[in-house]
Each structure stands twice: as C-alpha cells, then as structure tokens.
Write a protein that holds these residues in place. Structure first.
Motif, short mmCIF file in Angstrom:
data_model
loop_
_atom_site.label_atom_id
_atom_site.label_comp_id
_atom_site.label_asym_id
_atom_site.label_seq_id
_atom_site.Cartn_x
_atom_site.Cartn_y
_atom_site.Cartn_z
N GLU A 281 6.53 13.02 6.98
CA GLU A 281 5.72 12.21 7.89
C GLU A 281 4.84 13.04 8.89
OE1 GLU A 281 7.48 8.22 9.51
OE2 GLU A 281 8.11 9.86 11.07
N SER B 190 3.43 7.24 7.97
CA SER B 190 4.21 6.80 9.06
C SER B 190 5.52 5.85 8.26
CB SER B 190 3.34 6.03 10.15
OG SER B 190 2.74 4.85 9.58
N ALA C 263 6.86 5.12 2.33
CA ALA C 263 6.19 5.17 3.67
C ALA C 263 5.12 4.26 3.69
CB ALA C 263 5.94 6.50 3.88
#
Lengths: 197, 173
Positions: free
Chosen positions: A115, A121, A140
């Motif tokens: 990340e 994110s 993600a």
C-alpha cells in the motif's frame, strides 16, 4: 469461502434442483393424465381424517417447519460471515533452534508495504501455507489515478523482499487489485477539486 | 505460477441454496403460525387446512400441467446454477507474475487516464474480452491518439488487450 463449503453447496443445489425438477415433472405428467395408474382426481379425504385432523399434526408440522427454518438460518449465517480459521504457521528448524512464523502477520505487513509502495488502498493480506510454499494473498482497491508500471514495480520489489526473507521460491506474493467500491470512490472524490479544462 | 490461487466469485450454487433456505425459513414461519391458530392462540384458519381443501377433488387439467412446468423450470434453473463453474473475478497479468487485476479495475484506470488527457470533456471505458473500449467526448480529432497513448501508459503491464478509442465531437461555444 472454503473449498469444502463450495462442494457442499454444489451438492445441496444439485439435490434440491433435482427434487424440484422431479416434482414439477410429476405434476405436469399428472396434469396431462399421462400415467394411467395415477388417479385423475385427487382424493385427500383419508389424509384429512388420518393426519390433519389429529391432535399431534399441528405440533409435528410446526416441528418440521421450525427444524427446516433453523437449518436454513444456520446455513445462511455461516455463509454470511467470513470463515474463521486458525493462524497459518510456518515452522523451520536450524542448528540454532526452531522458528515459528505467523504467516498472517507477515501477510498483513506485506499488504501495508504494498500500500505504501503502489497506488493502491484498502489492502488486506492473508497468509496461506500452500503445501510448503508460503502464499501471501493481498486484496486491494486500485487508486483511480494510478498506472500499471507502478503496481508492477511494487509487486516485483515485494517478491524480491520475500525471496530474501524466506529463500528463493519459498514465498509467493499474489496481489489481486479490484476497482474501488462506490463508497471508497465517493469518499475520495469528496476531497478533490473539480477539474477545469 | 503454480501456487497462485485463481480468484473466483461465490459459485451460483450458493445462490441456489440461499433461495431454498429463504423458502425453508418462510415455511417455518407459516408452520408456527398454523400451530398458534390450531391451538386457539390466534384467530383464523390453519393454512395447511386450506391447502388440503383446495387440492382435494382437483382433477388433471391444463392448469395443473402449467403449474408442473413452472416448478420443473425452476428445478432445471437450479440444476444449471448448481453445475455452473464459479465466475473468475480477476485476470492474471502476463507481464507481472503474481499480479491479478479485475476488469472493473482496468476500466477505472482507462477511464481516468482518458479523462485526464487534455482536450477530453467526458470519458467512459468498458473492458471486453480482447479490447478496452474507451469512449470520449472531445472537440479535436487529434485527441483520440492522445487518449490512446495515455490509456496505454496507464495500463502498461496490466493487460494485453487492444485499446480502442471511440470519439464523439462536442462543439465548444
């Protein structure tokens, strides 16, 4: 969802589907009067007297209904909540002693690292011991302003770090990127300035 | 990579069982209601009595056949759902081992790359099996090439699909 759960669902669905198809075929055949041995008019008076009018029938009917409902509710709740599983542990022994590693903690750290490095994110990591190979599964959401090469560089670097830590080929990183959910996209757009051409 | 897991959605068999589970719960509610009525705890008539009365004396007819066909079709749909394989949610990228990208993620990247290209007023993207279709609203014909380059850069390493740009000209006052 585990493999066992998927197989169970498939078997249950086949069974229920086959029963429904058979019931439908029986009703359709009866409606067409296609089976000579079946009466063309339903006579349920005997069932009415021998079963439905008895003292025990409402209780038996309620018992069957409640049992079915409880089974159905249990199944729905089990499918609705995430599968809990014991932490995956990796064991290694050297001359200096034995080492036990909590693979989920490693996976969570890898997710955070990815990340930081890549335009993604909401990264979540899970560690899986796949027959001696440690697989780090990271899910993600992709950032809207992002690019492929940046993500590729991040995963290559992460794989390199895993190779250094666990040995070549002993640990594999798998990154699965999806589109941001509607809520994530709205939250992000809320803080940005509208574009002016 | 042999140790990779192919990401899939819940199989349709789960939806089929969920449908029957909801029916089971409804049946339980009806059964308890019937017990309350039969024991005199609530007013009314048990639904099983109405069902038996309705079915008693029923003759074979076209209506019964139609009902049977409807039930049979529901069963066949359930059987097909039970046997369908789970849908793949992400595509493996050939260029980067270990990286899997969903089609909506590719569309999001393409759309935003197109939107950020100078001269574009509006953009949308859809991912097909072999191509990424980008639709843009712009005022100059040269914008299409710029959009294609921009989308290619954004998707580099993520997909091998062909980028196709369709433009719609808008008049600038």
């Amino acid at each position: 969802m585990r493999r066992k759960g998927r197989v169970t669902d498939r078997l249950l669905a086949v069974l229920l589907g086959a029963l429904t198809t058979a019931a439908g075929a029986a009703v359709a055949l009866w409606g067409l009067d296609a089976v000579p041995r079946w009466p063309s008019t339903l006579d349920l008076s005997q069932i009415d007297d021998a079963v439905v009018d008895t003292e025990w029938w409402p209780w038996a009917w309620a018992g069957i209904g409640v049992l079915l409902a409880l089974l159905a509710l249990t199944w729905l709740l089990r499918r609705a909540r995430p599968v809990s599983r014991p932490p995956a542990l990796s064991r290694a022994s050297t001359d200096a002693g034995a080492v036990r590693v909590d693979l989920d903690s490693v996976a969570a750290t890898v997710a955070r690292r990815l990340e930081d490095m890549a335009p993604i994110s909401a990264a979540r990591g899970k560690g899986v011991d796949a027959r001696g190979i440690f697989r780090v599964e990271v899910r993600a959401a992709i950032d809207e302003i992002s690019d492929g090469p940046a993500i590729a560089r991040a995963i290559e670097r992460t794989q390199h770090e895993l190779d250094e830590s666990f040995g070549d080929g002993r640990a594999v990183c798998q990154l699965m990127v999806s589109a941001p959910s509607r809520w994530q996209a709205l939250r992000r757009r809320g803080g940005t300035t509208p574009r002016v051409h | 990579m042999s140790s990779s897991l192919v990401p899939t959605a819940r199989p349709s068999a789960t939806r089929v069982v969920a449908f029957y589970a909801l029916l089971g719960i409804a049946l339980g509610v009806v059964a308890v209601r019937d017990l309350a009525v039969a024991q005199g705890w609530a007013a009314g008539k048990p639904w099983y009595e109405s069902a038996i009365e309705g079915l008693d004396g029923l003759s074979a007819s076209a209506a019964a056949t139609a009902v049977g066909v409807v039930i049979g079709v529901i069963g066949v749909v359930a059987l097909i759902g039970a046997l369908l394989p789970a849908r793949r949610t992400h595509d493996r990228t050939e260029a980067t081992p270990g990286l899997w990208v969903s089609r909506p993620a590719i569309a999001t990247l393409a759309e935003h790359a197109a939107e950020r290209t100078p001269g574009v007023y509006e953009a949308s993207a859809a991912v097909r099996r072999r191509r990424v279709m980008v639709r843009v609203a712009d005022s100059e014909p040269e914008t299409a090439q710029r959009v294609e380059d921009s989308v290619k850069r954004a998707l580099d390493g993520l997909t091998d699909r062909r980028i196709v740009v369709r433009r719609r000209e808008v008049k600038v006052p």
